[in-house]
Scaffold this active site. Structure first.
Site, PDB file in Angstrom:
ATOM      1  N   GLY A 119       0.816  -1.198   0.000  1.00 40.05           N
ATOM      2  CA  GLY A 119       0.000   0.000   0.000  1.00 40.05           C
ATOM      3  C   GLY A 119       0.851   1.249   0.000  1.00 40.05           C
ATOM      4  CG  PHE A 157       4.112   6.296   3.241  1.00 45.04           C
ATOM      5  CD1 PHE A 157       3.859   7.346   2.373  1.00 45.04           C
ATOM      6  CD2 PHE A 157       5.431   5.845   3.349  1.00 45.04           C
ATOM      7  CE1 PHE A 157       4.859   7.947   1.630  1.00 45.04           C
ATOM      8  CE2 PHE A 157       6.450   6.436   2.601  1.00 45.04           C
ATOM      9  CZ  PHE A 157       6.159   7.489   1.747  1.00 45.04           C
ATOM     10  CG  HIS A 163      15.127  12.824   5.209  1.00 46.10           C
ATOM     11  ND1 HIS A 163      16.499  12.803   5.132  1.00 46.10           N
ATOM     12  CD2 HIS A 163      14.717  11.704   4.539  1.00 46.10           C
ATOM     13  CE1 HIS A 163      16.907  11.746   4.466  1.00 46.10           C
ATOM     14  NE2 HIS A 163      15.846  11.063   4.091  1.00 46.10           N
TER      15      HIS A 163
END
Length: 364
Positions: A254, A256, A274
């Site tokens: 999937g 995020f 980051h």
């Protein structure tokens, strides 16, 4: 897979040595004329390209079986002998390779890091940071500073990650480099933090599962969930199966940005936040927060930029993010504020002997 965990020096000792090194560098720059110090810094880019050339030629691999003469080495890597000598002369001055009294070239500890089969190899990182596209992007740093935006959309018509997906040559180069760099800080992370305290660990965007596999091998009572994009998850499943971890580590697919697996006791985001602009990084945190139990913990593994004027890897990588992805590195206070905006409390920061830190956060 479960190798003995190497002994690590105390992080405080490492920071103290770094402080001494920084002080000596400052003292040197104050002693020499300013223009000399600046010229030395300007030449640093040439050193990067020299390391890239040695990695591309496979010089370290050619010396794996022992020292070689210049002629033998040039033949082995397909290079001009005189030009190769000139390349190695520069690298030897920085401790990368050595030349023996009999004139033969040999490996040094730093040169071994450029071997393909090194335990922690930086060859792929050298290939990526010296490649033409990376150089081209960095040549537009001034545009990124002027606009505050990454340069990819203007140069290539797409973001860096879209470019990496469209150009699989670049994508593979980048993926291999990130795996290479990821292995660099793995042992320090395992030495600094007790991952075995968690019953189920969810590694969000954990690549092929290298870190999660190492954690599980050292924490035999723990289970893992590796969450990745479908195109990565297939190879990750095969790798975990080869390591005998298929029964203890599930692989779920999937994005995020949409949702992450529920029910974990700890959620790991290693070098993820980051990479992304503020809004996208916030979406990732929102997905993780929605999946977490009240007593679960979020473990963010990132560099933390210190609030001082000394050089630090995070200050370099921060510009790398600005140029290429639109992401950023953050200070401790910036992480504390950023996490609070998305429902987390930063409970502590665990230093390691590498530049990485483990930021432990809990649902607010």
């Amino acid at each position: 897979m479960a190798s003995d965990q190497p002994r690590m020096p105390p992080p405080g000792l490492v920071r103290a040595v770094e402080l001494v090194r920084s002080g000596l560098s400052v003292a040197y720059r104050k002693l020499v004329p300013g223009q000399v110090a600046v010229m030395e810094m300007l030449a640093a880019g040439w050193l990067t390209q020299a390391i890239h050339a040695a990695a591309e030629l496979g010089v370290a691999d050619a010396l794996a079986d022992g020292p070689r003469s210049g002629a033998e080495l040039a033949t082995a890597v397909g290079a001009d002998e005189d030009a190769l000598h000139r390349l190695l002369r520069l690298l030897i001055g920085h401790g990368i390779f050595t030349r023996r009294r009999d004139g033969r070239y040999a490996l040094t500890p730093m040169a071994r890091a450029l071997r393909r089969d090194a335990d922690v190899s930086l060859r792929d990182a050298a290939l990526f940071f010296g490649c033409a596209i990376h150089r081209e992007n960095w040549s537009h740093l001034v545009d990124a500073v002027r606009t505050g935006k990454p340069v990819g959309p203007a140069l290539h018509g797409m973001s860096f990650f879209e470019h990496a997906r469209a150009d699989r040559g670049l994508g593979t180069l980048f993926d291999n480099a990130m795996t290479s760099i990821g292995s660099l800080g793995l042992a320090p992370l395992l030495a600094a933090y007790d991952f075995a305290q968690f019953e189920t660990l969810v590694d969000v965007a954990g690549g092929e599962g290298t870190m999660l596999a190492e954690i599980l091998c050292r924490a035999p009572r723990s289970k893992g969930i590796l969450f990745e994009l479908p195109e990565v998850a297939e190879s990750a499943s095969s790798r975990l199966g080869e390591l005998g971890l298929a029964g203890r580590c599930a692989v779920e697919r999937g994005s995020f940005f949409d949702a992450v697996p529920q029910g974990g006791d700890a959620y790991i985001l290693k070098h993820i936040l980051h990479d992304w602009p503020e809004d996208d990084a916030g979406r990732i945190l929102t997905s993780v927060r929605a999946a977490m139990k009240p007593d679960a913990r979020l473990l963010i593994i990132e560099l933390v930029v210190p609030e001082n004027t000394r050089p630090h890897p995070g200050k370099y990588i921060d510009l790398e993010m600005l140029v290429n992805t639109g992401g950023r590195e953050r200070s401790a206070d910036e992480y504390r504020e950023f996490l609070a905006r998305f429902g987390f409390t930063l409970s502590r920061i665990v230093p390691t002997v590498s530049p990485d830190n483990i930021l432990e956060a809990v649902p607010a």
